[in-house]
Design a protein around this motif. Structure first.
Motif, PDB file in Angstrom:
ATOM      1  N   ARG A  39      76.741  34.399  44.564  1.00  0.00           N
ATOM      2  CA  ARG A  39      77.428  34.176  45.837  1.00  0.00           C
ATOM      3  C   ARG A  39      77.700  32.694  46.044  1.00  0.00           C
ATOM      4  N   ALA A  40      76.772  31.834  45.601  1.00  0.00           N
ATOM      5  CA  ALA A  40      76.981  30.392  45.706  1.00  0.00           C
ATOM      6  C   ALA A  40      78.118  29.943  44.802  1.00  0.00           C
ATOM      7  N   ALA A  41      78.214  30.548  43.609  1.00  0.00           N
ATOM      8  CA  ALA A  41      79.278  30.178  42.672  1.00  0.00           C
ATOM      9  C   ALA A  41      80.651  30.575  43.220  1.00  0.00           C
ATOM     10  N   VAL A  42      80.785  31.803  43.706  1.00  0.00           N
ATOM     11  CA  VAL A  42      82.065  32.271  44.249  1.00  0.00           C
ATOM     12  C   VAL A  42      82.475  31.425  45.453  1.00  0.00           C
ATOM     13  N   ALA A  43      81.541  31.219  46.371  1.00  0.00           N
ATOM     14  CA  ALA A  43      81.850  30.423  47.564  1.00  0.00           C
ATOM     15  C   ALA A  43      82.168  28.982  47.185  1.00  0.00           C
ATOM     16  N   GLY A  44      81.491  28.463  46.157  1.00  0.00           N
ATOM     17  CA  GLY A  44      81.747  27.092  45.729  1.00  0.00           C
ATOM     18  C   GLY A  44      83.147  26.907  45.183  1.00  0.00           C
ATOM     19  N   VAL A  45      83.620  27.873  44.418  1.00  0.00           N
ATOM     20  CA  VAL A  45      84.982  27.802  43.892  1.00  0.00           C
ATOM     21  C   VAL A  45      85.998  27.866  45.034  1.00  0.00           C
ATOM     22  N   LEU A  46      85.774  28.760  45.989  1.00  0.00           N
ATOM     23  CA  LEU A  46      86.666  28.848  47.147  1.00  0.00           C
ATOM     24  C   LEU A  46      86.648  27.547  47.953  1.00  0.00           C
ATOM     25  N   ALA A  47      85.462  26.995  48.131  1.00  0.00           N
ATOM     26  CA  ALA A  47      85.338  25.756  48.893  1.00  0.00           C
ATOM     27  C   ALA A  47      86.028  24.603  48.186  1.00  0.00           C
ATOM     28  N   ALA A  48      85.920  24.545  46.859  1.00  0.00           N
ATOM     29  CA  ALA A  48      86.579  23.482  46.104  1.00  0.00           C
ATOM     30  C   ALA A  48      88.097  23.557  46.283  1.00  0.00           C
ATOM     31  N   ALA A  49      88.639  24.772  46.206  1.00  0.00           N
ATOM     32  CA  ALA A  49      90.076  24.949  46.404  1.00  0.00           C
ATOM     33  C   ALA A  49      90.487  24.534  47.814  1.00  0.00           C
ATOM     34  N   TRP A  50      89.661  24.876  48.791  1.00  0.00           N
ATOM     35  CA  TRP A  50      89.939  24.521  50.187  1.00  0.00           C
ATOM     36  C   TRP A  50      89.935  23.003  50.375  1.00  0.00           C
ATOM     37  N   LEU A  51      88.970  22.326  49.805  1.00  0.00           N
ATOM     38  CA  LEU A  51      88.871  20.871  49.950  1.00  0.00           C
ATOM     39  C   LEU A  51      90.052  20.166  49.290  1.00  0.00           C
ATOM     40  N   VAL A  52      90.476  20.670  48.126  1.00  0.00           N
ATOM     41  CA  VAL A  52      91.635  20.086  47.448  1.00  0.00           C
ATOM     42  C   VAL A  52      92.907  20.334  48.255  1.00  0.00           C
ATOM     43  N   TRP A  53      93.063  21.545  48.765  1.00  0.00           N
ATOM     44  CA  TRP A  53      94.263  21.898  49.521  1.00  0.00           C
ATOM     45  C   TRP A  53      94.423  21.039  50.767  1.00  0.00           C
ATOM     46  N   LYS A  54      93.326  20.800  51.472  1.00  0.00           N
ATOM     47  CA  LYS A  54      93.416  20.010  52.705  1.00  0.00           C
ATOM     48  C   LYS A  54      93.219  18.518  52.463  1.00  0.00           C
ATOM     49  N   VAL A 220      81.958  35.716  52.995  1.00  0.00           N
ATOM     50  CA  VAL A 220      81.763  35.602  54.444  1.00  0.00           C
ATOM     51  C   VAL A 220      80.460  34.883  54.770  1.00  0.00           C
ATOM     52  N   SER A 221      79.336  35.403  54.275  1.00  0.00           N
ATOM     53  CA  SER A 221      78.041  34.818  54.628  1.00  0.00           C
ATOM     54  C   SER A 221      77.897  33.393  54.116  1.00  0.00           C
ATOM     55  N   MET A 222      78.391  33.136  52.892  1.00  0.00           N
ATOM     56  CA  MET A 222      78.158  31.838  52.263  1.00  0.00           C
ATOM     57  C   MET A 222      79.225  30.806  52.592  1.00  0.00           C
ATOM     58  N   TRP A 223      80.376  31.241  53.136  1.00  0.00           N
ATOM     59  CA  TRP A 223      81.431  30.260  53.393  1.00  0.00           C
ATOM     60  C   TRP A 223      82.067  30.413  54.767  1.00  0.00           C
ATOM     61  N   LEU A 224      82.775  31.524  55.014  1.00  0.00           N
ATOM     62  CA  LEU A 224      83.512  31.657  56.265  1.00  0.00           C
ATOM     63  C   LEU A 224      82.596  31.593  57.492  1.00  0.00           C
ATOM     64  N   GLY A 225      81.437  32.238  57.420  1.00  0.00           N
ATOM     65  CA  GLY A 225      80.521  32.210  58.550  1.00  0.00           C
ATOM     66  C   GLY A 225      80.072  30.808  58.897  1.00  0.00           C
ATOM     67  N   PHE A 226      79.881  29.970  57.872  1.00  0.00           N
ATOM     68  CA  PHE A 226      79.432  28.603  58.110  1.00  0.00           C
ATOM     69  C   PHE A 226      80.510  27.751  58.765  1.00  0.00           C
ATOM     70  N   LEU A 227      81.789  28.074  58.544  1.00  0.00           N
ATOM     71  CA  LEU A 227      82.862  27.318  59.188  1.00  0.00           C
ATOM     72  C   LEU A 227      82.727  27.405  60.708  1.00  0.00           C
ATOM     73  N   ALA A 228      82.467  28.608  61.195  1.00  0.00           N
ATOM     74  CA  ALA A 228      82.293  28.795  62.637  1.00  0.00           C
ATOM     75  C   ALA A 228      80.950  28.248  63.106  1.00  0.00           C
ATOM     76  N   TRP A 229      79.899  28.486  62.322  1.00  0.00           N
ATOM     77  CA  TRP A 229      78.545  28.149  62.766  1.00  0.00           C
ATOM     78  C   TRP A 229      78.332  26.642  62.875  1.00  0.00           C
ATOM     79  N   TYR A 230      78.705  25.898  61.846  1.00  0.00           N
ATOM     80  CA  TYR A 230      78.483  24.456  61.885  1.00  0.00           C
ATOM     81  C   TYR A 230      79.384  23.770  62.907  1.00  0.00           C
TER      82      TYR A 230
END
Length: 299
Positions: A39-54, A220-230
């Protein structure tokens, strides 16, 4: 408050979905280690793409250590410990053990932010935690009090790991976007999570429902949920917003009853109403900023 409630609702499904992913000792599915690191690996790849995109800015030099500690708590510690524990105990039981997480998060958040919660805040915070623990004793029919499982120790360690990660994440989110905070923590974890997940990948076929549970905790738990929570922690303060976590055990239990057909009775609903009332009062209690020491006139 709305963002905090959204984060709690998304996190509430984490335990039932993790239970769905790992199965039980009688019917094992994905290994707990693969679920935690995958779950950390999948979320990490998504997060990397998000950081590059923005085109996100790089963290400051002094933030890297905090990001590493945060990753140790919420990227590795909490998922790994809960995944192992949920092979042994059901999601309802795990939800009760984790019910004291808001108190630990509030205490650590107050230390980081230099805040001094009022006595009234702590009274209602402890009352909320006490209600949850009383419920644990009643619902568990003595199991929690008199027949502790070794997995309970893992859940307590998971609770402490999450409290550290939440408090540090809320602190960092005050100076940069919440998405960047969890994003960089996940990216920082990729050199460990990706090779480990590949090494631990399942060799045998598992049920489709297990992959569904894994997909939820990864995205959701490892990435999207943290966007709202933090973001909620940064806007409303870690001390105050963390008390919304008192509702999470009951939401998790309701989800477990629906998804996993675990037992959920009237007592749970009554205690959930009482905890909701305590949270509503606690969030209105004042939280003061600690005074800064006066500068030395000789300097």
């Amino acid at each position: 408050m709305s963002l905090g409630l959204l984060g709690v609702a998304l996190f509430a499904l984490s335990l039932p979905m993790t239970r769905l992913a790992v199965g039980s000792t009688q019917s094992p599915q994905l290994s707990p280690e693969f679920v935690a690191l995958g779950r950390a690996a999948v979320a990490g790849v998504l997060a990397a793409a998000w950081l590059v995109w923005k085109r996100a800015s790089w963290p400051r030099r002094r933030d890297w250590a905090l990001l590493a500690a945060m990753a140790g708590g919420v990227v590795f510690g909490f998922p790994l410990l809960t995944s192992i524990a949920l092979r042994e105990v059901d999601a309802v039981h795990a939800s009760l053990i984790l019910a004291l997480l808001p108190l630990f998060t509030a205490a650590l958040g107050a230390l980081l932010a230099g805040q001094r919660p009022s006595v009234g805040f702590w009274v209602f915070a402890v009352l909320g935690a006490a209600l949850v623990m009383v419920y644990a004793l009643l619902h568990g029919a003595g199991r929690f009090a008199w027949n502790l499982h070794w997995a309970d120790g893992l859940l307590v360690a998971a609770m402490l790991s999450a409290a550290v990660g939440y408090a540090l994440g809320g602190h960092l989110a005050q100076s940069r976007p919440a998405g960047d905070v969890i994003g960089w923590a996940l990216v920082l974890s990729l050199p460990i999570s990706v090779p480990a997940a590949w090494w631990l990948r399942p060799a045998n076929a598992v049920q489709f429902s297990a992959w569904g549970g894994f997909g939820y905790v990864a995205v959701v738990s490892m990435w999207l949920g943290f966007l709202a929570w933090y973001r909620a922690l940064a806007l409303g303060g870690t001390v105050r917003i963390s008390q919304l976590q008192l509702l999470q055990p009951f939401l998790s239990m309701m989800a477990a009853a629906i998804l996993l057909h675990e037992t959920l009775g009237l007592t749970t609903l009554l205690f959930a109403g009482a905890v909701l009332a305590v949270v509503s009062v606690a969030r209105r209690m004042p939280v003061h900023q600690a005074p800064h020491p006066a500068p030395d006139s000789r300097s």
